[in-house]
Design a protein around this motif. Sequence first.
Motif, PDB file in Angstrom:
ATOM      1  N   ALA A   1      -3.684   4.994 -12.002  1.00 39.09           N
ATOM      2  CA  ALA A   1      -3.898   4.341 -12.328  1.00 39.09           C
ATOM      3  C   ALA A   1      -2.978   3.556 -11.838  1.00 39.09           C
ATOM      4  CB  ALA A   1      -4.669   3.344 -12.714  1.00 39.09           C
ATOM      5  N   MET A   2      -0.969   3.005 -12.608  1.00 38.93           N
ATOM      6  CA  MET A   2      -0.815   2.853 -12.478  1.00 38.93           C
ATOM      7  C   MET A   2       1.337   3.230 -11.662  1.00 38.93           C
ATOM      8  SD  MET A   2       1.605   0.378 -15.443  1.00 38.93           S
ATOM      9  CE  MET A   2       3.576  -0.094 -14.994  1.00 38.93           C
ATOM     10  N   THR A   3       1.388   2.526 -10.638  1.00 43.49           N
ATOM     11  CA  THR A   3       2.151   4.295  -9.868  1.00 43.49           C
ATOM     12  C   THR A   3       2.613   2.955  -9.061  1.00 43.49           C
ATOM     13  OG1 THR A   3       2.176   5.264  -7.468  1.00 43.49           O
ATOM     14  CG2 THR A   3      -0.170   3.492  -8.290  1.00 43.49           C
ATOM     15  N   PRO A   4       4.142   3.382  -8.922  1.00 46.11           N
ATOM     16  CA  PRO A   4       5.451   2.617  -7.509  1.00 46.11           C
ATOM     17  C   PRO A   4       4.219   2.285  -6.421  1.00 46.11           C
ATOM     18  CG  PRO A   4       6.181   4.841  -8.137  1.00 46.11           C
ATOM     19  CD  PRO A   4       4.675   4.785  -9.038  1.00 46.11           C
ATOM     20  N   LEU A   5       3.414   2.948  -5.842  1.00 42.99           N
ATOM     21  CA  LEU A   5       3.148   3.610  -4.397  1.00 42.99           C
ATOM     22  C   LEU A   5       2.520   2.419  -4.081  1.00 42.99           C
ATOM     23  CD1 LEU A   5       3.844   7.739  -4.750  1.00 42.99           C
ATOM     24  CD2 LEU A   5       4.877   6.148  -2.943  1.00 42.99           C
ATOM     25  N   ILE A   6       1.729   1.649  -4.944  1.00 37.67           N
ATOM     26  CA  ILE A   6       0.588   0.485  -4.661  1.00 37.67           C
ATOM     27  C   ILE A   6       0.910   0.332  -4.022  1.00 37.67           C
ATOM     28  CG2 ILE A   6       1.420  -1.122  -6.518  1.00 37.67           C
ATOM     29  CD1 ILE A   6      -2.065   0.312  -6.324  1.00 37.67           C
ATOM     30  N   GLY A   7       2.625  -0.706  -2.961  1.00 44.12           N
ATOM     31  CA  GLY A   7       2.515  -1.558  -2.321  1.00 44.12           C
ATOM     32  C   GLY A   7       1.465  -1.714  -1.038  1.00 44.12           C
ATOM     33  N   GLY A   8       1.678  -0.662  -0.359  1.00 46.71           N
ATOM     34  CA  GLY A   8       0.693   0.000   0.871  1.00 46.71           C
ATOM     35  C   GLY A   8      -0.500  -1.040   0.242  1.00 46.71           C
ATOM     36  N   SER A   9      -1.199  -1.111  -0.896  1.00 51.33           N
ATOM     37  CA  SER A   9      -3.002  -1.571  -1.410  1.00 51.33           C
ATOM     38  C   SER A   9      -2.357  -2.927  -1.732  1.00 51.33           C
ATOM     39  CB  SER A   9      -2.993  -0.427  -2.713  1.00 51.33           C
ATOM     40  OG  SER A   9      -3.020   0.951  -2.498  1.00 51.33           O
ATOM     41  N   LEU A  10      -1.233  -3.104  -2.090  1.00 46.03           N
ATOM     42  CA  LEU A  10      -1.223  -5.103  -2.053  1.00 46.03           C
ATOM     43  C   LEU A  10      -1.129  -5.387  -1.051  1.00 46.03           C
ATOM     44  CD1 LEU A  10       1.356  -4.341  -5.490  1.00 46.03           C
ATOM     45  CD2 LEU A  10      -0.763  -5.810  -5.110  1.00 46.03           C
ATOM     46  N   GLU A  11      -0.786  -4.641  -0.106  1.00 45.09           N
ATOM     47  CA  GLU A  11      -0.051  -5.576   1.338  1.00 45.09           C
ATOM     48  C   GLU A  11      -1.881  -5.177   2.026  1.00 45.09           C
ATOM     49  OE1 GLU A  11       4.578  -4.597   2.505  1.00 45.09           O
ATOM     50  OE2 GLU A  11       2.691  -3.363   3.640  1.00 45.09           O
ATOM     51  N   ARG A  12      -2.247  -4.272   1.897  1.00 45.49           N
ATOM     52  CA  ARG A  12      -4.206  -4.168   2.662  1.00 45.49           C
ATOM     53  C   ARG A  12      -4.997  -5.878   2.127  1.00 45.49           C
ATOM     54  NH1 ARG A  12      -6.246  -0.311   4.796  1.00 45.49           N
ATOM     55  NH2 ARG A  12      -8.646   0.191   5.359  1.00 45.49           N
ATOM     56  N   LEU A  13      -4.507  -5.920   0.923  1.00 47.24           N
ATOM     57  CA  LEU A  13      -5.305  -7.278   0.526  1.00 47.24           C
ATOM     58  C   LEU A  13      -4.593  -8.274   0.765  1.00 47.24           C
ATOM     59  CD1 LEU A  13      -6.200  -5.798  -3.459  1.00 47.24           C
ATOM     60  CD2 LEU A  13      -7.706  -5.992  -0.884  1.00 47.24           C
ATOM     61  N   GLY A  14      -3.585  -8.367   1.441  1.00 44.25           N
ATOM     62  CA  GLY A  14      -2.724  -9.397   1.266  1.00 44.25           C
ATOM     63  C   GLY A  14      -1.502  -9.985   0.788  1.00 44.25           C
ATOM     64  N   TYR A  15      -1.473  -9.438  -0.066  1.00 49.72           N
ATOM     65  CA  TYR A  15       0.667  -9.514  -0.859  1.00 49.72           C
ATOM     66  C   TYR A  15       1.528  -9.212   0.118  1.00 49.72           C
ATOM     67  CZ  TYR A  15       3.019 -10.496  -4.976  1.00 49.72           C
ATOM     68  OH  TYR A  15       3.780 -11.586  -5.496  1.00 49.72           O
ATOM     69  N   ASP A  16       1.356  -9.383   1.252  1.00 50.84           N
ATOM     70  CA  ASP A  16       2.647  -8.551   1.933  1.00 50.84           C
ATOM     71  C   ASP A  16       3.729  -9.770   2.225  1.00 50.84           C
ATOM     72  OD1 ASP A  16       1.741 -10.540   3.602  1.00 50.84           O
ATOM     73  OD2 ASP A  16      -0.132  -9.759   4.988  1.00 50.84           O
ATOM     74  N   ALA A  17       4.912  -9.241   2.360  1.00 59.21           N
ATOM     75  CA  ALA A  17       5.936  -9.957   3.165  1.00 59.21           C
ATOM     76  C   ALA A  17       5.523 -11.724   3.120  1.00 59.21           C
ATOM     77  CB  ALA A  17       6.427  -9.170   3.307  1.00 59.21           C
ATOM     78  N   ALA A  18       4.218 -11.718   4.080  1.00 54.97           N
ATOM     79  CA  ALA A  18       3.820 -12.559   5.100  1.00 54.97           C
ATOM     80  C   ALA A  18       3.172 -13.254   3.738  1.00 54.97           C
ATOM     81  CB  ALA A  18       4.068 -12.565   6.250  1.00 54.97           C
ATOM     82  N   TYR A  19       2.929 -13.032   2.893  1.00 55.78           N
ATOM     83  CA  TYR A  19       2.469 -13.541   2.171  1.00 55.78           C
ATOM     84  C   TYR A  19       0.746 -14.285   2.683  1.00 55.78           C
ATOM     85  CZ  TYR A  19       5.606 -13.305  -1.371  1.00 55.78           C
ATOM     86  OH  TYR A  19       6.703 -13.507  -1.904  1.00 55.78           O
ATOM     87  N   SER A  20       0.114 -13.498   3.665  1.00 55.75           N
ATOM     88  CA  SER A  20      -0.338 -13.851   4.144  1.00 55.75           C
ATOM     89  C   SER A  20      -1.747 -14.218   2.942  1.00 55.75           C
ATOM     90  CB  SER A  20      -1.199 -12.927   4.977  1.00 55.75           C
ATOM     91  OG  SER A  20      -1.741 -11.697   5.199  1.00 55.75           O
ATOM     92  N   LEU A  21      -2.312 -13.470   2.627  1.00 54.24           N
ATOM     93  CA  LEU A  21      -2.989 -13.695   1.136  1.00 54.24           C
ATOM     94  C   LEU A  21      -4.558 -13.658   1.676  1.00 54.24           C
ATOM     95  CD1 LEU A  21      -1.187 -15.964  -0.746  1.00 54.24           C
ATOM     96  CD2 LEU A  21      -0.796 -13.908  -1.360  1.00 54.24           C
ATOM     97  N   ARG A  22      -4.754 -12.533   2.796  1.00 57.29           N
ATOM     98  CA  ARG A  22      -5.640 -12.230   4.036  1.00 57.29           C
ATOM     99  C   ARG A  22      -6.145 -10.989   3.488  1.00 57.29           C
ATOM    100  NH1 ARG A  22      -5.822 -15.970   8.849  1.00 57.29           N
ATOM    101  NH2 ARG A  22      -3.767 -15.544   8.809  1.00 57.29           N
ATOM    102  N   ALA A  23      -7.301 -10.276   2.858  1.00 55.74           N
ATOM    103  CA  ALA A  23      -7.358  -9.079   3.270  1.00 55.74           C
ATOM    104  C   ALA A  23      -7.082  -8.201   4.426  1.00 55.74           C
ATOM    105  CB  ALA A  23      -8.149  -8.314   2.564  1.00 55.74           C
TER     106      ALA A  23
END
Length: 290
Positions: free
Chosen positions: A87-109
Amino acid sequence: MSATDQEDFSFQAIGTGWHITTPLPLPAAVRTRVLGRVEKFDGEWSRFRADSRVAAMARRPGRYSFPEEAAPLGELYRQLYDLTNGAMTPLIGGSLERLGYDAAYSLRAAGPPLPAPDWESVLTWSGTVLTASAPVVLDIGAAGKGLLVDLLAQELAAAGVGGFVIDAGGDLLARGTGPVSVALEHPYNPAQAIGVVDLEGRALCASAANRRAWGDGLHHVLDGTTGQPVRTAVATWALAETAMVADALATALFFVPGALLQEAFDFSWLTVFSDGSAAYSTEFEGKLFA
């Protein structure tokens, strides 16, 4: 340090405000060393910078060498990955980006939640060397801020600064000071406190679902096995000898009971759940208000 005898060095870094409080003003050379250490860390570990080493891993697989702090960081993540069953993993970055917490801070899934890849299938983390068999979006946010707190504490100690408090957006480390009274922020009302902790010689780190939240119930604490935001715990606090460990355990408390984590780590803790109840270790140093 008394409230009337303090100097504060403040700056912005890795997405939050930092305050280093010392009895006397930090010399310019020490401030330069601190800011240089921050820049070096960000240049290695940030997934929001196109020129970072982590960004390079997201573009292409391969073998990447990181600074010496990567070794204890990897060991800590591996231990918590196993204790939380992925459940806790350093590979969560892609999951965060999928939901909008990406480099552009789109905040849209960009689609439904995406589970993180299985560690063994894509990543080998051996000391300071990370080898990816496929492009991976590494995110060390669960422990990274605490790690940087510890690294800056090392810089201050090396410069002969005997007493200081580092506050990194609410993650704190006190060294060589008397007790520092810290309010525990109410998870639903930042203007209120649910308790207080007297911090001395240790690190106190918190994690909350109301921080970095967006959209319809979306926030930054994701379950790596599902890619979905955690819904049970809403706020956690952990006290440990180092900020890296306290920071990581504050996140791990969203996934597993504190009592289980205490079998592997020497720390104290508090978890507040979405139904308003709370659980805490018997030796938790804080006082909760009625």
